[in-house]
Scaffold this motif. Structure first.
Motif: not given
Length: 207
Positions: A6-19, A85-92
Motif C-alpha cells: 500500500r503506497v502513500l505518494q508524497v508530492v508538492l502538489s498536483l498542479i499540472p506538470g510532468g512530475r 508499507s511504502v512512502i514514495h517521495a517525489h522531489h527533495y
C-alpha cells in the motif's frame, strides 16, 4: 499469501506538470492492485479531482513557508491511516518530510524519485549536514547520471552511498524489502545472497 503493498505518494502538489502527471498515472493505473493515497505538502491542485473521482484519496497539508518538522508527523499519520508499507517521495522536500515520518512509521520503506533541480544555487552548510543524516534512511541511493551524482555529493551525500545508473537498455530491479513479508526474507537469503543469482542480476539489471 504475500500482502499487496500500500503506497502513500508524497508530492508538492498536483498542479499540472510532468512530475504530477506521473503520480496521477501511477495511482490511476495501479489502484486496483496497489492501493494508493496521495499527500500534497502544499495545495491539492487541479489534477486532484481526477484521482478523487476514481476513489484515490488526496490530502493537502497546505504547508506554510519555512521548514516545518511537524509535517513529518502529519505524513506519518497519513501513512498509518492508509496502512502504507511504502512512502514514495517525489522531489527533495517530500523526501525530507518522508524521512522524518519514519520516526513515527518505522515500518514504512522510503522510495525517493528526484525529478530534477528547482535551483542551481549552492546548498547551505545546514542543508549539507542534514543530507548526511537523511542519506542514511534509504538502503541505497541512485542517480541517473554522473553529473547528478556530483551534484548530490556537493549537497552533502556521501560518494560511497551513491551509485549512478548508466544509460543503457537495462531495466531497474528494485526490492523494497517489506519487513513483515515472509517471502521477502526468503528471497533475500535464497536469491540476493546467492553469488550466481547476484551475478546474473548485475549483468541484466541496474539494481
Amino acid at each position: 499469501l504475500v500482502p499487496s503493498p500500500r503506497v502513500l505518494q508524497v508530492v508538492l502538489s498536483l498542479i499540472p506538470g510532468g512530475r504530477e502527471r506521473l503520480v496521477v498515472e501511477l495511482a490511476r493505473r495501479l489502484q486496483d492492485r496497489i492501493p494508493t493515497m496521495v499527500c500534497c505538502l502544499d495545495a491539492a491542485g487541479t489534477w486532484a479531482d481526477e484521482l478523487t473521482g476514481i476513489g484515490v484519496q488526496v490530502v493537502p497539508l497546505d504547508r506554510r513557508s519555512g521548514f516545518r518538522p511537524g509535517l513529518g508527523r502529519a505524513v506519518a499519520g497519513l501513512a498509518q491511516r492508509h496502512e502504507a508499507s511504502v512512502i514514495h517521495a517525489h522531489h527533495y522536500s517530500p523526501f525530507v518530510y518522508s524521512c522524518l515520518a519514519r520516526w513515527w512509521r518505522p515500518s514504512a520503506q522510503i522510495v525517493f524519485t528526484e525529478h530534477g533541480r528547482l535551483s542551481d544555487a549552492p546548498p547551505s552548510a545546514r542543508r549539507r549536514l542534514a543530507n548526511r543524516l537523511l542519506a542514511r534512511v534509504p538502503r541505497r541511493v541512485f542517480t541517473v547520471s554522473e553529473d547528478l551524482k556530483r551534484h548530490l555529493v556537493g549537497e552533502g551525500f556521501s560518494p560511497e552511498a551513491l551509485e549512478a545508473a548508466k544509460r543503457s537498455s537495462k531495466p531497474i530491479l528494485l526490492s523494497i524489502g517489506y519487513a513483515a513479508c515472509h517471502w521477502c526474507h526468503v528471497m533475500a537469503h535464497e536469491s540476493f545472497e546467492d553469488e550466481a543469482t547476484a551475478a546474473l542480476m548485475n549483468e541484466l539489471y541496474v539494481n
